[in-house]
Design a protein around this motif. Sequence first.
Motif, PDB file in Angstrom:
ATOM      1  N   TYR A 206      -7.196  58.881  81.512  1.00 53.30           N
ATOM      2  CA  TYR A 206      -6.567  59.994  82.339  1.00 53.30           C
ATOM      3  C   TYR A 206      -8.020  60.191  83.424  1.00 53.30           C
ATOM      4  O   TYR A 206      -9.172  60.533  82.783  1.00 53.30           O
TER       5      TYR A 206
ATOM      6  N   GLU B 226      -2.630  58.538  84.860  1.00 51.79           N
ATOM      7  CA  GLU B 226      -1.385  59.420  85.401  1.00 51.79           C
ATOM      8  C   GLU B 226      -0.956  59.073  86.785  1.00 51.79           C
ATOM      9  O   GLU B 226      -0.134  59.522  87.336  1.00 51.79           O
TER      10      GLU B 226
ATOM     11  N   LEU C  70       1.696  59.135  81.790  1.00 46.48           N
ATOM     12  CA  LEU C  70       1.468  60.488  81.617  1.00 46.48           C
ATOM     13  C   LEU C  70       2.686  61.257  80.989  1.00 46.48           C
ATOM     14  O   LEU C  70       2.440  62.318  80.434  1.00 46.48           O
TER      15      LEU C  70
ATOM     16  N   SER D 191       2.821  64.690  78.563  1.00 47.08           N
ATOM     17  CA  SER D 191       3.570  65.792  79.452  1.00 47.08           C
ATOM     18  C   SER D 191       4.855  66.258  78.430  1.00 47.08           C
ATOM     19  O   SER D 191       5.094  67.520  78.187  1.00 47.08           O
TER      20      SER D 191
END
Length: 372
Positions: A94, A118, A130, A134
Amino acid sequence: MKIGVPKEIKIGEYRVGLTPESVAEIVSHDHEVLVETGAGAGIGCGDDSYRDAGAVVVANVAAIYEGAELIVKVKEPEEAERRLLTEKHVLFTYLHLAPDPVLTKDLLNSGAVCIAYETITDDHGHLPLLAPMSQVAGRMAIQAGANALEKACGGRGVLLGRVPGVRPAKVTVVGGGVVGESAIETAIGLGAEVTVLDPNLELLERLAKRFGWGLRTVKTNRSAIASSVAESDLVVGAVLIMGATTPKVVTRQMVAAMRPGSVVVDVSIDQGGCFETSRPTSHASPTYVEEGVVHYCVVNMAGAVPWTATYALNNATLPYVLQIADEGYRAALLSSPHFLSGLNVHHGCLTEPSVAREQKLAFMQPEVALAR
């Protein structure tokens, strides 16, 4: 290919780039994996579990960067790690470059190839690497918000769960994507009265069908946000624009209109945050009070549940790691426009358009950068 897994050093980060099971799969493809000693301690996996999976455990982070070509991490590299990156490295992690010009500059100067989890997409325009984090963050947002609402934590003393004879807590979720949907599911499960705001009517219709009358759906506009925020005990910020800094859709004035001791949880903080009053916090000191409202703005929320988060992340990332290792990063990226969208930096060239636009830097199409 030689693949390196350093120990994460961001404050409050206990996840690790690869699990022992992932290492075993990679080794079965005839690649070598170097793991920094203690890298898996946060998920309960000691060095021996990595050795048993076929990894070589090395003594320090310098040995990882010296010996490996592909570096697999969870969070963006800290300053000390960025000094170890060179043009021989492919960094897969990330990145969240948009709100951090210093990080962008350092990665450009390193000469490394940097691929961001991401910004990789799929055939449906979703963000598959992602999504698992999330989902974790959306669920944690309600958990963290419920805790912050307790009087001892500075909150109003409101129980998020429903109690007979007492009005339920009111929760507003700004953004109905993966984070928002996970937050909605958890909040409704506790018995809260939940409202979601999103500009996408098709998305709102889908959420309404899924959750029925337990969810109030509202199309986003400034007035709707202001009124929903003002009457809420907990507001979850779940706004995302791929690769870009999150717009401040909840103003300071809106936050100030909330009842004292109410709570906001800004899950968008990794990309800059969607509340004007947000600033990054850590697990060591997760909250602060602004305009009388408790703010929870931890930048690596999922790091608090590293076992769950690491295994969920590896389910998504391992096929991409294997493709890079088996085919080489160029062929892997060029195999799909969706994988190619993950390329953010290539040997000193910025290849992520949103970051280039926001930071006013030169942009190069990723296909052109790879052809150089």
